[in-house]
Design a protein around this motif. Structure first.
Motif, PDB file in Angstrom:
ATOM      1  N   LEU A  15       0.828  -1.212   0.000  1.00  0.00           N
ATOM      2  CA  LEU A  15       0.000   0.000   0.000  1.00  0.00           C
ATOM      3  C   LEU A  15       0.864   1.264   0.000  1.00  0.00           C
ATOM      4  O   LEU A  15       0.549   2.251  -0.663  1.00  0.00           O
ATOM      5  CB  LEU A  15      -0.922   0.006   1.216  1.00  0.00           C
ATOM      6  CG  LEU A  15      -2.242  -0.772   1.080  1.00  0.00           C
ATOM      7  CD1 LEU A  15      -3.006  -0.755   2.388  1.00  0.00           C
ATOM      8  CD2 LEU A  15      -3.088  -0.202  -0.038  1.00  0.00           C
ATOM      9  N   GLY A  16       1.957   1.232   0.751  1.00  0.00           N
ATOM     10  CA  GLY A  16       2.890   2.371   0.771  1.00  0.00           C
ATOM     11  C   GLY A  16       3.453   2.638  -0.610  1.00  0.00           C
ATOM     12  O   GLY A  16       3.584   3.795  -1.029  1.00  0.00           O
ATOM     13  N   LEU A  17       3.786   1.543  -1.336  1.00  0.00           N
ATOM     14  CA  LEU A  17       4.324   1.694  -2.694  1.00  0.00           C
ATOM     15  C   LEU A  17       3.273   2.287  -3.635  1.00  0.00           C
ATOM     16  O   LEU A  17       3.569   3.177  -4.439  1.00  0.00           O
ATOM     17  CB  LEU A  17       4.793   0.332  -3.207  1.00  0.00           C
ATOM     18  CG  LEU A  17       5.509   0.329  -4.561  1.00  0.00           C
ATOM     19  CD1 LEU A  17       6.813   1.124  -4.476  1.00  0.00           C
ATOM     20  CD2 LEU A  17       5.805  -1.111  -5.006  1.00  0.00           C
ATOM     21  N   ILE A  18       2.027   1.796  -3.515  1.00  0.00           N
ATOM     22  CA  ILE A  18       0.942   2.310  -4.367  1.00  0.00           C
ATOM     23  C   ILE A  18       0.691   3.790  -4.092  1.00  0.00           C
ATOM     24  O   ILE A  18       0.580   4.604  -5.012  1.00  0.00           O
ATOM     25  CB  ILE A  18      -0.347   1.495  -4.137  1.00  0.00           C
ATOM     26  CG1 ILE A  18      -0.165   0.061  -4.634  1.00  0.00           C
ATOM     27  CG2 ILE A  18      -1.524   2.148  -4.855  1.00  0.00           C
ATOM     28  CD1 ILE A  18      -1.325  -0.854  -4.287  1.00  0.00           C
ATOM     29  N   ILE A  19       0.604   4.143  -2.802  1.00  0.00           N
ATOM     30  CA  ILE A  19       0.350   5.536  -2.420  1.00  0.00           C
ATOM     31  C   ILE A  19       1.488   6.436  -2.897  1.00  0.00           C
ATOM     32  O   ILE A  19       1.267   7.496  -3.505  1.00  0.00           O
ATOM     33  CB  ILE A  19       0.189   5.663  -0.897  1.00  0.00           C
ATOM     34  CG1 ILE A  19      -1.129   5.032  -0.442  1.00  0.00           C
ATOM     35  CG2 ILE A  19       0.248   7.122  -0.455  1.00  0.00           C
ATOM     36  CD1 ILE A  19      -2.358   5.816  -0.831  1.00  0.00           C
ATOM     37  N   GLY A  20       2.734   6.015  -2.630  1.00  0.00           N
ATOM     38  CA  GLY A  20       3.893   6.845  -2.979  1.00  0.00           C
ATOM     39  C   GLY A  20       4.030   7.049  -4.476  1.00  0.00           C
ATOM     40  O   GLY A  20       4.126   8.195  -4.949  1.00  0.00           O
ATOM     41  N   CYS A  21       4.014   5.959  -5.238  1.00  0.00           N
ATOM     42  CA  CYS A  21       4.193   6.067  -6.695  1.00  0.00           C
ATOM     43  C   CYS A  21       3.016   6.779  -7.351  1.00  0.00           C
ATOM     44  O   CYS A  21       3.197   7.641  -8.226  1.00  0.00           O
ATOM     45  CB  CYS A  21       4.374   4.662  -7.307  1.00  0.00           C
ATOM     46  SG  CYS A  21       5.910   3.860  -6.805  1.00  0.00           S
TER      47      CYS A  21
END
Length: 563
Positions: free
Chosen positions: A139-145
């Motif tokens: 989820l962190g990767l999805i939010i950040g990117c």
């Protein structure tokens, strides 16, 4: 602002814990109640903390912004006041005022967008990305990117698509302000020629251009907003879809879902506004461009480094091989012009229009700089002294008297602001102005209107003459100072002016040659050269002389004119 935003970052986390505590309460009521109470207390504390820190931040930013706006306004006014007379002649006053005021308020928008909104959005984005990365790495990767892609596209659209149209719209906004000011300030001429309809049509054309350019900017802004909305929906689908996938696999609790939902909708609010704030930054930059252009322009006439104040005691003026040409003109108006004016001498400047009389005066005031040679006053090179000290010791009465929309007392005392009311009234008496001022309902406290429009031409001229009386400067310049007076007032003024010029170096630009007959010396100009010199009696005897020709022509017009 950092502290208040971090409180917002942590709010979804404790909201999720509160949901989990409520869900667990069915199984273990005591433990669930304690956890719920703890989460509830932290949420309230975070809410109050965010309010207090945000209040402190806004107070600080308000003070900072007002200080910056004040400094920018003062600095812009400082520069505009010191630009050359040519710059002012080629600029609309209304447009200049619009550039400064719009630039000042653009700074308010810029500070708010950067220091408040974009900064908070950046902290929220980083904070939630880190929080999600620690809690759910995918989820962190999805939010950040996703957020980075969204911000990059938003900035690209704002700078490359919206900004060029906004810059052009601002240019037409400035032109609109200039056209309005031009027509309104010349309303007396408009009425005099019954040209209201013509001015309506002229302004309508400018407004049509402004409307077209501004509408295009708004349409592009709308397209930009729609594109941002599509990207946000796509990001919402990715985040919520992954959260539901985790829940379906039993890897996420109801509190986790609440955490993800709350976090995303908080983040979405910030991201949705990112586009607006980026556009606001770009808009404020566009609106400050013309103000920045004013800041980047060099003064037409600048004091040299280390310039000192001039001290004029006698008022002797020397032109030493002076050369001068206007702007980029290759042909010189003056070519090695040399002439001396003794202290206390009364000198008339005579000649046809365009011969160089007014330029001679402007060079003495240093409204222009000589291209070569030197101009000395009491042996001091005026190019090496401060302009303010030079002009403060030269009194001038112009042919077109300009007054401030201030009281008559303030206008008369403008050359000597510390003068007492008694001195002001005495100057007005010497100029023949006291009688008409005393008849006004508010007397010397009467406001005269913009540029003095509430007074007649003769009244304005007498106020300007009173201003010169009160200035008590060692050098006096009269640009046909009695041209706007009726015959009776002119006789009174001439007697007063004879007292005024006694003992002062006086330069009189003469259009009506009857006004210079009693002067000590006349300089006759023609195409930048002094071709005749002497008093009236000597010059009138020169066969074929320009002065004699001009004098005879005016005498003939006077004698044969209509009764």
């Amino acid at each position: 602002m950092l502290a208040s935003t971090l409180a917002d970052v942590l709010t979804p986390l404790y909201s999720g814990r509160l949901v989990d505590a409520v869900a667990r309460a069915a199984a273990v009521k005591t433990i669930g109640w304690d956890a719920a109470l703890a989460a509830f207390s932290l949420l309230i504390a975070l809410g109050f903390g965010a309010i207090v820190t945000r209040h402190v931040a806004y107070i600080g930013i308000n003070g900072l912004t007002m200080k910056m706006m004040s400094d920018i306004g003062n600095n812009a006014f400082h520069r505009v006041q010191r630009f050359s007379t040519d710059w002012h002649a080629n600029s609309f006053a209304g447009s200049t005022v619009r550039k400064i005021s719009r630039g000042m308020w653009a700074l308010d928008l810029l500070n708010y967008a950067i220091l408040v909104e974009l900064f908070r959005s950046l902290i929220m984005l980083i904070g939630l990305t880190v929080l999600f990365g620690w809690y759910r790495p995918v989820l962190g990767l999805i939010i950040g990117c996703g957020s980075l892609i969204y911000v990059a596209l938003t900035v690209a659209l704002s700078l490359g698509y919206v900004a060029p149209a906004a810059s052009l719209a601002n240019t037409w906004d400035t032109r609109l302000g200039g056209s309005l000011a031009d027509a309104i300030s010349c309303n007396a001429v408009v009425k005099g020629f019954g040209a209201e309809a013509r001015e309506d049509e002229r302004l309508a054309k400018v407004i049509a251009k402004w409307r077209h350019r501004t509408r295009r900017t708004w349409v592009r802004g709308t397209v930009n907003g729609t594109a941002q909305g599509i990207m946000l929906v796509a990001l919402r689908g990715a985040v919520l879809g992954h959260a539901l996938l985790l829940w379906s696999r039993g890897q996420a609790s109801p509190g986790d879902i609440a955490f993800v939902l709350t976090s995303f909708f908080v983040l979405q609010g910030y991201l949705r506004d990112v586009g607006m704030h980026v556009r606001n930054v770009q808009r404020s930059v566009n609106e400050m461009e013309e103000l920045v252009d004013i800041q980047s322009q060099a003064f037409g006439i600048a004091d040299c480094p280390g310039a000192k104040s001039i001290r004029i005691t006698k008022g002797r003026i020397d032109f030493d091989n002076v050369q001068f040409h206007y702007g980029t003109d290759r042909v010189r108006l003056y070519n090695d012009l040399s002439v001396s004016i003794k202290a206390g001498e009364r000198v008339g400047l005579v000649g046809p229009s365009g011969s160089g009389k007014t330029t001679f005066i402007k060079l003495i005031q240093r409204l222009h700089d000589a291209s070569g040679g030197r101009i000395l006053i009491d042996g001091q090179d005026i190019s090496k002294v401060t302009q303010a000290s030079l002009r403060s010791q030269i009194a001038i009465v112009q042919q077109e008297s300009i007054l401030f929309h201030r009281s008559l007392s303030e206008n008369i005392a403008y050359g000597r602001p510390g003068a007492s009311q008694v001195e002001v009234e005495e100057a007005a008496r010497l100029a023949g102005a006291h009688e008409f001022i005393a008849r006004l309902p508010k007397g010397y406290g009467t406001l005269v209107g913009e540029r003095g429009v509430k007074l007649s031409g003769g009244e304005r001229q007498r106020v300007a003459i009173a201003r010169a009386f009160l200035a008590n400067a060692p050098i006096l310049i009269l640009d046909e100072a009695t041209s706007s007076l009726d015959s009776e007032s002119e006789v009174l003024i001439r007697k007063a002016m004879e007292r005024l010029i006694a003992g002062r170096t006086t330069l009189v630009i003469a259009h009506r040659l009857s006004t210079v007959r009693a002067l000590d010396r006349l300089l006759v100009f023609d195409r930048g050269r002094i071709i005749e010199e002497g008093d009236h009696a000597a010059l009138i005897r020169l066969d074929g002389g320009i002065y004699r020709l001009l004098f005879e022509r005016q005498a003939l017009e006077l004698n044969t004119g209509p009764v």
